[in-house]
Design an enzyme around this catalytic site. Structure first.
Site, PDB file in Angstrom:
ATOM      1  N   HIS A 153      77.728  24.461  24.168  1.00  0.00           N
ATOM      2  CA  HIS A 153      77.268  25.092  22.924  1.00  0.00           C
ATOM      3  C   HIS A 153      76.924  24.074  21.849  1.00  0.00           C
ATOM      4  O   HIS A 153      76.431  24.451  20.784  1.00  0.00           O
ATOM      5  CB  HIS A 153      78.342  26.049  22.397  1.00  0.00           C
ATOM      6  CG  HIS A 153      78.464  27.290  23.229  1.00  0.00           C
ATOM      7  ND1 HIS A 153      77.921  28.499  22.843  1.00  0.00           N
ATOM      8  CD2 HIS A 153      79.011  27.496  24.436  1.00  0.00           C
ATOM      9  CE1 HIS A 153      78.163  29.400  23.780  1.00  0.00           C
ATOM     10  NE2 HIS A 153      78.819  28.829  24.758  1.00  0.00           N
ATOM     11  N   ASP A 361      73.222  20.202  15.241  1.00  0.00           N
ATOM     12  CA  ASP A 361      73.829  21.470  15.653  1.00  0.00           C
ATOM     13  C   ASP A 361      73.267  21.865  17.012  1.00  0.00           C
ATOM     14  O   ASP A 361      72.087  21.619  17.281  1.00  0.00           O
ATOM     15  CB  ASP A 361      73.480  22.565  14.625  1.00  0.00           C
ATOM     16  CG  ASP A 361      74.600  23.574  14.467  1.00  0.00           C
ATOM     17  OD1 ASP A 361      75.396  23.726  15.404  1.00  0.00           O
ATOM     18  OD2 ASP A 361      74.672  24.211  13.395  1.00  0.00           O
TER      19      ASP A 361
HETATM   20  O1  F6P Z   1      80.096  26.338  18.649  1.00  0.00           O
HETATM   21  C1  F6P Z   1      81.014  25.369  18.963  1.00  0.00           C
HETATM   22  C2  F6P Z   1      82.442  25.869  18.811  1.00  0.00           C
HETATM   23  O2  F6P Z   1      83.348  24.875  19.170  1.00  0.00           O
HETATM   24  C3  F6P Z   1      82.745  27.084  19.663  1.00  0.00           C
HETATM   25  O3  F6P Z   1      83.143  26.753  20.967  1.00  0.00           O
HETATM   26  C4  F6P Z   1      83.822  27.737  18.844  1.00  0.00           C
HETATM   27  O4  F6P Z   1      83.904  29.112  19.035  1.00  0.00           O
HETATM   28  C5  F6P Z   1      83.399  27.452  17.413  1.00  0.00           C
HETATM   29  O5  F6P Z   1      82.705  26.234  17.476  1.00  0.00           O
HETATM   30  C6  F6P Z   1      84.572  27.420  16.442  1.00  0.00           C
HETATM   31  O6  F6P Z   1      85.384  26.289  16.677  1.00  0.00           O
HETATM   32  P1  F6P Z   1      86.957  26.337  16.830  1.00  0.00           P
HETATM   33  O7  F6P Z   1      87.247  27.161  18.038  1.00  0.00           O
HETATM   34  O8  F6P Z   1      87.384  24.915  16.986  1.00  0.00           O
HETATM   35  O9  F6P Z   1      87.475  26.963  15.576  1.00  0.00           O
END
Ligand code: F6P
Length: 470
Positions: A153, A361
């Site tokens: 992602h 991003d």
């Molecule tokens: O989009 C990248 C990401 O790491 C996702 O995997 C995740 O849901 C989001 O950002 C939020 O990050 P975190 O789980 O570290 O709060």
């Protein structure tokens, strides 16, 4: 039809969601048989080996606990202090403690051990994100023969940034254990291919070389999307409309410029506030007639670099307030809190400018959600970083270099002055792209390609990568 097993670090919870991943995948699994698997969010001294299942809003979710030490090494450590900054080309913000790798590996092994007994032979497994790169290797080592796909992602890094990651050769080998590796954008596939095909490994230290065989792994771009029609509906739903009315009362005649981001250094928030400051400095006529609302729910706040980003942003917002605020006018509002989708959709609809300017991003779903929420008769303008994956599918946005705050300030002015016909034309093209790349099409195209017996597509690369191993 095979069941789908989605695996990600976080499992879906209740309440407002800050990131795009959970929003996107909840929809996939509500429409197909299978379950979701991941970390429970709980830390215990002696986690059970077996997963426990819970019904969360109609989804079957298998979860395991982690120990505090393992979670720290795996999540705050290797994933978010090494992989995240390196993949976002912020090596200056990486903290390299190579022992975290062992915790990262241990947690991936723990995931595999708890997941394996739950699998049927024809289940299709879809693993998400950088926390779980080794999961296919771990599952295969335990005997899994299933089709396994991986979706990244976040952006794939350049070769130099990848070299800075301890054990990057092993991570590349881990990627070769997947049947399908999906990335957000063509630039990510190009960076991966460049590394895998051309970068010779370091030969220091008498390491012997070993081939990593990518010939059974397809690597391709699958740009993720949102559900623009759902955002269109939400933006005029009772909750969306309530937010619109509430904001209209607060704003009066001021036009709203809106940013919505996790509080993360990759999002370019200080640069964004600086660009807004320049907009006000360069265009006195706009003072009192515009307002910046930045919604920034805190994220990963146990990590020093995130605390520092938060402090920097506090200081920047204070500076702009000190410079431009008057007793009866405030140039900006900064809200460190997450909102539910209906409220966000209302805010997006009201905003004359959607300001989405990450420094780098993977995709950026806020850009998609903003487009989906616009009023077709009077749409706002998307100002978008050219370093977001979304720039590849939204060329009709005003694309900016977020490091160049003069350029962003000027894009803001152009957006605020843009005639309605041009706004409509641009928005229509953006909405067509958002619909074409919606989350259903994204999931279907990835899962079709991952399905047993699917034919490799032209995007397939036969890559032999020569790694050096100790
Ligand atoms: O989009 C990248 C990401 O790491 C996702 O995997 C995740 O849901 C989001 O950002 C939020 O990050 P975190 O789980 O570290 O709060």
């Amino acid at each position: 039809m095979s069941r789908i097993v989605i695996v990600s670090n976080r499992t879906p919870g209740k309440g407002p969601v800050a990131g795009g991943l959970a929003v996107a995948l909840r929809k996939v699994l509500s429409e197909r048989e299978g379950f979701w698997f991941g970390w429970s969010g709980k830390l215990t001294e002696q986690p059970a080996r077996e997963a426990r299942f819970e019904d969360i809003d109609g989804l079957q979710v298998g979860q395991i606990d982690l120990t505090r030490d393992d979670h720290h090494a795996y999540y705050a450590g290797f994933s978010n202090s090494i992989l995240w900054p390196s993949f976002h080309l912020r090596l200056d913000l990486a903290t390299i403690e190579s022992h975290w790798y062992e915790g990262y590996r241990r947690v991936n092994h723990q995931f595999a051990r708890a997941l394996l007994p739950l699998l049927k032979p024809d289940d299709v497994i879809w693993v998400h994100d950088y926390h779980l790169i080794p999961l296919a290797s771990e599952l295969r080592a335990l005997g899994a023969r299933n089709r396994i796909g991986f979706y990244l992602h976040i952006p794939f890094p350049t070769a130099d940034a990848l070299y800075a990651i301890p054990h990057h050769e092993e991570l590349m080998r881990d990627l070769s254990r997947y049947d399908l590796v999906g990335m957000q954008a063509r630039r990510d596939v190009a960076a991966f291919t460049e590394f895998a095909e051309h970068q010779m490994p370091s030969t220091f230290g008498g390491h012997r070389s070993e081939t990593i065989d990518f010939s059974r792994t397809e690597v391709d771009a699958f740009p993720i999307g949102s559900d623009p029609d759902a955002f269109a509906r939400l933006s005029v739903s009772p909750a969306g409309t309530k937010m619109v009315h509430r904001m209209k009362r607060a704003l009066g005649d001021q036009r709203l410029i809106l940013g919505v981001d996790r509080l993360d250094y990759s999002k370019g928030l200080p640069q964004r506030v600086e660009a807004y400051e320049k907009l006000l400095a360069n265009n006195a006529r706009l003072r009192r007639s515009v307002h910046l609302l930045q919604v920034a729910p805190p994220s990963r706040d146990s990590i020093k670099e995130y605390q520092e980003t938060s402090d920097t942003l506090d200081a920047m917002c204070g500076r702009v307030m000190g410079h431009f605020a008057e007793p009866d006018w405030q140039p900006l509002t900064y809200v460190k809190r997450a909102y539910g989708q209906p409220s966000l959709a209302g805010l997006y609809r009201l905003a004359k400018v959607g300001l989405v300017t990450p420094l780098r991003d993977g995709m950026n779903l806020v850009a998609h959600e903003y487009v989906g929420s616009q009023n077709p008769a009077d749409p706002g303008v998307l100002v978008l970083s050219r370093f977001a994956g979304a720039a590849e599918i939204f060329p009709e946005a005003l694309l900016v270099n977020p490091f160049d705050t003069d350029e962003t300030a000027e894009a803001l002015r152009i957006a605020l002055d843009m005639p309605i016909e041009e706004r409509q034309q641009r928005w229509q093209a953006l909405m067509n792209a958002a619909k074409h790349h919606n989350v259903d099409n994204w999931a279907a195209s990835f899962l079709d390609r991952l399905a047993p017996g699917s034919m490799p597509q032209s995007g397939t690369r036969d890559i032999l990568y020569l790694a050096s191993v100790a």
